[in-house]
Write a protein that holds these residues in place. Structure first.
Motif, PDB file in Angstrom:
ATOM      1  N   MET A   1       0.838  -1.187   0.000  1.00 42.25           N
ATOM      2  CA  MET A   1       0.000   0.000   0.000  1.00 42.25           C
ATOM      3  C   MET A   1       0.884   1.251   0.000  1.00 42.25           C
ATOM      4  SD  MET A   1      -2.807   0.932   2.841  1.00 42.25           S
ATOM      5  CE  MET A   1      -2.921   2.585   3.392  1.00 42.25           C
ATOM      6  N   ASN A   2       0.639   2.156  -0.914  1.00 42.21           N
ATOM      7  CA  ASN A   2       1.377   3.405  -0.968  1.00 42.21           C
ATOM      8  C   ASN A   2       0.823   4.393   0.046  1.00 42.21           C
ATOM      9  OD1 ASN A   2       2.995   2.511  -3.043  1.00 42.21           O
ATOM     10  ND2 ASN A   2       1.687   3.364  -4.638  1.00 42.21           N
ATOM     11  N   THR A   3       1.712   5.114   0.698  1.00 42.64           N
ATOM     12  CA  THR A   3       1.305   6.138   1.639  1.00 42.64           C
ATOM     13  C   THR A   3       0.932   7.383   0.853  1.00 42.64           C
ATOM     14  OG1 THR A   3       2.815   5.237   3.290  1.00 42.64           O
ATOM     15  CG2 THR A   3       2.040   7.487   3.627  1.00 42.64           C
ATOM     16  N   ILE A   4      -0.252   7.909   1.124  1.00 35.12           N
ATOM     17  CA  ILE A   4      -0.732   9.099   0.430  1.00 35.12           C
ATOM     18  C   ILE A   4      -0.659  10.281   1.383  1.00 35.12           C
ATOM     19  CG2 ILE A   4      -2.692  10.175  -0.734  1.00 35.12           C
ATOM     20  CD1 ILE A   4      -3.598   7.307  -1.472  1.00 35.12           C
ATOM     21  N   TYR A   5       0.211  11.228   1.053  1.00 28.86           N
ATOM     22  CA  TYR A   5       0.385  12.433   1.861  1.00 28.86           C
ATOM     23  C   TYR A   5      -0.496  13.551   1.319  1.00 28.86           C
ATOM     24  CZ  TYR A   5       4.376  10.580   4.418  1.00 28.86           C
ATOM     25  OH  TYR A   5       5.179   9.853   5.248  1.00 28.86           O
ATOM     26  N   GLN A   6      -0.982  14.383   2.233  1.00 27.97           N
ATOM     27  CA  GLN A   6      -1.768  15.557   1.879  1.00 27.97           C
ATOM     28  C   GLN A   6      -1.096  16.786   2.469  1.00 27.97           C
ATOM     29  OE1 GLN A   6      -5.472  13.852   3.680  1.00 27.97           O
ATOM     30  NE2 GLN A   6      -6.356  14.741   1.830  1.00 27.97           N
ATOM     31  N   GLN A   7      -1.313  17.930   1.831  1.00 30.59           N
ATOM     32  CA  GLN A   7      -0.838  19.174   2.420  1.00 30.59           C
ATOM     33  C   GLN A   7      -1.981  20.177   2.387  1.00 30.59           C
ATOM     34  OE1 GLN A   7       2.586  19.991   0.047  1.00 30.59           O
ATOM     35  NE2 GLN A   7       1.514  21.335  -1.339  1.00 30.59           N
ATOM     36  N   SER A   8      -1.877  21.184   3.192  1.00 32.24           N
ATOM     37  CA  SER A   8      -2.920  22.183   3.335  1.00 32.24           C
ATOM     38  C   SER A   8      -3.202  22.902   2.025  1.00 32.24           C
ATOM     39  CB  SER A   8      -2.499  23.207   4.396  1.00 32.24           C
ATOM     40  OG  SER A   8      -3.402  24.299   4.399  1.00 32.24           O
ATOM     41  N   SER A   9      -4.451  23.216   1.812  1.00 35.71           N
ATOM     42  CA  SER A   9      -4.817  24.026   0.652  1.00 35.71           C
ATOM     43  C   SER A   9      -4.312  25.462   0.815  1.00 35.71           C
ATOM     44  CB  SER A   9      -6.340  24.019   0.461  1.00 35.71           C
ATOM     45  OG  SER A   9      -6.968  24.577   1.608  1.00 35.71           O
ATOM     46  N   PHE A  10      -3.875  25.829   2.016  1.00 35.27           N
ATOM     47  CA  PHE A  10      -3.317  27.156   2.271  1.00 35.27           C
ATOM     48  C   PHE A  10      -1.836  27.227   1.896  1.00 35.27           C
ATOM     49  CE2 PHE A  10      -7.028  27.018   4.968  1.00 35.27           C
ATOM     50  CZ  PHE A  10      -7.589  28.273   4.770  1.00 35.27           C
ATOM     51  N   CYS A  11      -1.238  26.114   1.498  1.00 37.63           N
ATOM     52  CA  CYS A  11       0.171  26.081   1.122  1.00 37.63           C
ATOM     53  C   CYS A  11       0.317  26.683  -0.276  1.00 37.63           C
ATOM     54  CB  CYS A  11       0.695  24.647   1.134  1.00 37.63           C
ATOM     55  SG  CYS A  11       2.415  24.532   0.634  1.00 37.63           S
ATOM     56  N   SER A  12       0.899  27.874  -0.330  1.00 46.66           N
ATOM     57  CA  SER A  12       1.027  28.548  -1.621  1.00 46.66           C
ATOM     58  C   SER A  12       2.441  28.473  -2.185  1.00 46.66           C
ATOM     59  CB  SER A  12       0.620  30.017  -1.481  1.00 46.66           C
ATOM     60  OG  SER A  12       1.462  30.670  -0.556  1.00 46.66           O
ATOM     61  N   THR A  13       3.396  28.024  -1.365  1.00 46.07           N
ATOM     62  CA  THR A  13       4.785  28.003  -1.804  1.00 46.07           C
ATOM     63  C   THR A  13       5.214  26.656  -2.353  1.00 46.07           C
ATOM     64  OG1 THR A  13       5.608  27.330   0.361  1.00 46.07           O
ATOM     65  CG2 THR A  13       5.389  29.702  -0.046  1.00 46.07           C
ATOM     66  N   GLY A  14       4.462  25.611  -2.058  1.00 44.91           N
ATOM     67  CA  GLY A  14       4.856  24.267  -2.459  1.00 44.91           C
ATOM     68  C   GLY A  14       5.837  23.639  -1.488  1.00 44.91           C
ATOM     69  N   GLY A  15       6.354  24.408  -0.553  1.00 47.97           N
ATOM     70  CA  GLY A  15       7.280  23.900   0.452  1.00 47.97           C
ATOM     71  C   GLY A  15       6.597  23.838   1.800  1.00 47.97           C
ATOM     72  N   CYS A  16       5.736  22.887   1.978  1.00 44.05           N
ATOM     73  CA  CYS A  16       4.937  22.799   3.204  1.00 44.05           C
ATOM     74  C   CYS A  16       5.066  21.411   3.834  1.00 44.05           C
ATOM     75  CB  CYS A  16       3.472  23.052   2.884  1.00 44.05           C
ATOM     76  SG  CYS A  16       3.162  24.710   2.253  1.00 44.05           S
ATOM     77  N   VAL A  17       4.545  21.288   5.019  1.00 48.06           N
ATOM     78  CA  VAL A  17       4.512  19.965   5.621  1.00 48.06           C
ATOM     79  C   VAL A  17       3.386  19.161   4.984  1.00 48.06           C
ATOM     80  CG1 VAL A  17       5.521  20.670   7.809  1.00 48.06           C
ATOM     81  CG2 VAL A  17       3.049  20.706   7.541  1.00 48.06           C
ATOM     82  N   GLN A  18       3.567  17.854   4.977  1.00 47.25           N
ATOM     83  CA  GLN A  18       2.569  16.946   4.433  1.00 47.25           C
ATOM     84  C   GLN A  18       2.255  15.903   5.495  1.00 47.25           C
ATOM     85  OE1 GLN A  18       4.752  15.592   0.969  1.00 47.25           O
ATOM     86  NE2 GLN A  18       3.656  17.045  -0.330  1.00 47.25           N
ATOM     87  N   VAL A  19       1.004  15.462   5.524  1.00 47.39           N
ATOM     88  CA  VAL A  19       0.518  14.547   6.550  1.00 47.39           C
ATOM     89  C   VAL A  19      -0.118  13.329   5.893  1.00 47.39           C
ATOM     90  CG1 VAL A  19      -1.095  14.328   8.485  1.00 47.39           C
ATOM     91  CG2 VAL A  19       0.063  16.499   8.078  1.00 47.39           C
ATOM     92  N   ALA A  20       0.099  12.155   6.519  1.00 49.44           N
ATOM     93  CA  ALA A  20      -0.538  10.926   6.041  1.00 49.44           C
ATOM     94  C   ALA A  20      -0.935  10.072   7.234  1.00 49.44           C
ATOM     95  CB  ALA A  20       0.414  10.139   5.150  1.00 49.44           C
ATOM     96  N   VAL A  21      -2.001   9.316   7.064  1.00 50.61           N
ATOM     97  CA  VAL A  21      -2.385   8.306   8.053  1.00 50.61           C
ATOM     98  C   VAL A  21      -1.788   6.988   7.575  1.00 50.61           C
ATOM     99  CG1 VAL A  21      -4.297   7.110   9.161  1.00 50.61           C
ATOM    100  CG2 VAL A  21      -4.514   9.540   8.598  1.00 50.61           C
ATOM    101  N   LEU A  22      -1.003   6.349   8.435  1.00 51.15           N
ATOM    102  CA  LEU A  22      -0.349   5.095   8.080  1.00 51.15           C
ATOM    103  C   LEU A  22      -1.266   3.904   8.337  1.00 51.15           C
ATOM    104  CD1 LEU A  22       3.189   5.874   9.550  1.00 51.15           C
ATOM    105  CD2 LEU A  22       2.335   6.250   7.215  1.00 51.15           C
TER     106      LEU A  22
END
Length: 69
Positions: A1-22
């Motif tokens: 299973m591939n881990t799918i990371y999401q980042q905030s829609s408020f991230c405008s720079t592309g350099g943001c933290v990303q979160v995933a549920v394992l």
């Protein structure tokens, strides 16, 4: 299973933290600017406590980059 990371829609720079549920239910947090750095992993309880603090304004920054008290 591939881990799918999401980042905030408020991230405008592309350099943001990303979160995933394992697969085991824990939460993985990584820096999208450098994927070679290992992700931090948190229990559900830790994540719930952190996000509750964020929603409560406990980590808001004031001018100068200091945390609001």
């Amino acid at each position: 299973m591939n881990t799918i990371y999401q980042q905030s829609s408020f991230c405008s720079t592309g350099g943001c933290v990303q979160v995933a549920v394992l697969a085991d239910g824990s939460i993985s947090l990584r820096d999208s600017k450098d994927l070679s750095i290992p992700a931090h992993t948190y229990t559900v309880e830790e994540w719930v406590a952190f996000t509750a603090g964020v929603k409560n304004g406990e980590f808001d920054l004031v001018p100068g980059g200091l945390l609001a008290s």
